[in-house]
Design an enzyme around this catalytic site. Structure first.
Site, PDB file in Angstrom:
ATOM      1  N   ASP A  21      48.741  42.589 -47.047  1.00 29.84           N
ATOM      2  CA  ASP A  21      49.393  43.388 -46.006  1.00 29.84           C
ATOM      3  C   ASP A  21      50.495  44.267 -46.601  1.00 29.84           C
ATOM      4  OD1 ASP A  21      49.905  44.321 -43.506  1.00 29.84           O
ATOM      5  OD2 ASP A  21      50.868  42.506 -42.754  1.00 29.84           O
ATOM      6  N   ASN A  69      40.661  45.829 -37.171  1.00 27.30           N
ATOM      7  CA  ASN A  69      40.924  47.061 -37.951  1.00 27.30           C
ATOM      8  C   ASN A  69      40.011  48.227 -37.561  1.00 27.30           C
ATOM      9  OD1 ASN A  69      41.840  45.380 -41.074  1.00 27.30           O
ATOM     10  ND2 ASN A  69      43.135  46.119 -39.412  1.00 27.30           N
TER      11      ASN A  69
HETATM   12  C1  FPP Z   1      46.840  45.945 -44.927  1.00 31.88           C
HETATM   13  O1  FPP Z   1      47.860  46.905 -45.076  1.00 31.88           O
HETATM   14  C2  FPP Z   1      45.675  46.252 -45.721  1.00 31.88           C
HETATM   15  C3  FPP Z   1      44.406  46.507 -45.242  1.00 31.88           C
HETATM   16  C4  FPP Z   1      44.072  46.533 -43.822  1.00 31.88           C
HETATM   17  C5  FPP Z   1      43.294  46.829 -46.147  1.00 31.88           C
HETATM   18  C6  FPP Z   1      43.211  46.060 -47.421  1.00 31.88           C
HETATM   19  C7  FPP Z   1      42.363  46.869 -48.329  1.00 31.88           C
HETATM   20  C8  FPP Z   1      42.580  47.056 -49.635  1.00 31.88           C
HETATM   21  C9  FPP Z   1      43.644  46.376 -50.421  1.00 31.88           C
HETATM   22  C10 FPP Z   1      41.732  48.053 -50.344  1.00 31.88           C
HETATM   23  C11 FPP Z   1      40.549  47.667 -51.097  1.00 31.88           C
HETATM   24  C12 FPP Z   1      39.956  46.348 -50.942  1.00 31.88           C
HETATM   25  C13 FPP Z   1      39.082  45.822 -51.836  1.00 31.88           C
HETATM   26  C14 FPP Z   1      38.537  44.471 -51.589  1.00 31.88           C
HETATM   27  C15 FPP Z   1      38.683  46.546 -53.057  1.00 31.88           C
HETATM   28  P1  FPP Z   1      48.252  47.775 -43.824  1.00 31.88           P
HETATM   29  O2  FPP Z   1      47.484  49.036 -43.862  1.00 31.88           O
HETATM   30  O3  FPP Z   1      48.093  46.978 -42.574  1.00 31.88           O
HETATM   31  O4  FPP Z   1      49.768  48.040 -44.128  1.00 31.88           O
HETATM   32  P2  FPP Z   1      50.951  48.216 -43.082  1.00 31.88           P
HETATM   33  O5  FPP Z   1      51.067  46.936 -42.315  1.00 31.88           O
HETATM   34  O6  FPP Z   1      52.136  48.456 -43.969  1.00 31.88           O
HETATM   35  O7  FPP Z   1      50.623  49.395 -42.216  1.00 31.88           O
END
Ligand code: FPP
Length: 246
Positions: A21, A69
């Site tokens: 996250d 998501n």
């Molecule tokens: C959460 O941060 C992250 C995600 C919803 C996506 C996770 C994906 C990756 C790390 C990319 C690639 C994955 C693989 C397996 C290669 P957020 O967007 O919710 O952050 P925020 O809470 O700060 O808005």
């Protein structure tokens, strides 16, 4: 003593699960678009996979995309899907070289066909690898998983394959998406949020929870070592007394 040297190899968690996250906040801090955060999040994935493989952690499960998501802006969903395809293409050799098997949990049928195809291809190519299992949770929601378990068991009851009085925890385990994985020992969530967000609700029943303020793109091997060192300090009692454990 280095951080890594402080880890006791005999008491490694068998299964680490991570709620990655903070990509969006990381990007915002640098005045960049959210996609930049996800791209750097993918780099952190590499660090952690490598770190777990080097230590000998047998199972790593990453929450990459939840059922919720899908409600994000269309462009962000597209970016995440594109990133997934490019990461898979780029990392297949690393997975093979390190004998890592790729698995997925979640409702794969909802993914774009290109992503689905790439995943199936990498899973097929890595299926005989035994050093570590890397499971990516995609379009995953724990409640949805439990609903699918209940449906499958109900059908078997209806067809006289299972009798209701024989339903126990092991039967439920056998019908989960994670049926081939042990229970989670250590659950990590980054970015300061202290929530489970519909991730592996059944499987974390006895997991140690570790929350860190580090935003996911900054999560390094050292952060992984800190989490494992903290896990090893905890006394896991599984409902027993301290005396019984020692
Ligand atoms: C959460 O941060 C992250 C995600 C919803 C996506 C996770 C994906 C990756 C790390 C990319 C690639 C994955 C693989 C397996 C290669 P957020 O967007 O919710 O952050 P925020 O809470 O700060 O808005």
């Amino acid at each position: 003593m280095s951080l890594k040297a402080q880890i006791n190899d005999n008491r490694l968690p068998k299964h680490i699960a991570i709620i990655m996250d903070g990509n969006g906040r990381w990007a915002k801090k640098q005045g960049m678009a959210r996609a930049f955060g996800h791209e750097n999040g993918a780099k952190a994935v590499r660090q952690v996979v490598e770190g777990c493989a080097e230590l000998g952690v047998e199972n790593l499960t990453l929450y990459a995309f939840s059922t919720e998501n899908w409600n994000r802006p269309k462009l962000e969903v597209q970016t995440l899907m594109r990133l997934l395809i490019s990461s898979l293409k780029k990392e297949i050799k690393t997975l093979q070289d390190n004998h890592i098997k790729l698995c997925t949990i979640g409702n794969l049928s909802t993914l774009p066909s290109k992503v689905h195809k790439e995943l199936v291809d990498v899973m097929e190519k890595t299926k005989l690898n035994t050093r570590m299992t890397l499971t990516i949770a995609l379009s995953y929601g724990s409640r949805e998983e439990l609903v699918s378990v209940i449906k499958e068991i109900s059908i078997k009851v209806k067809n006289n394959i299972i009798s209701p009085e024989n339903i126990d925890e092991s039967i439920i385990n056998e019908h989960l998406y994670t049926r081939n994985l042990p229970d989670v020992d250590l659950l990590v969530r980054t970015s300061g949020e202290q929530r489970i967000s519909n991730f592996l609700l059944w499987q974390i029943a006895y997991a140690e929870l570790y929350f860190t303020n580090t935003l996911w793109p900054d999560f390094s091997k050292e952060d992984l070592y800190y989490a494992i060192i903290e896990y090893q300090k905890r006394e896991r009692r599984f409902g027993k007394t301290s005396e019984q454990i020692s």
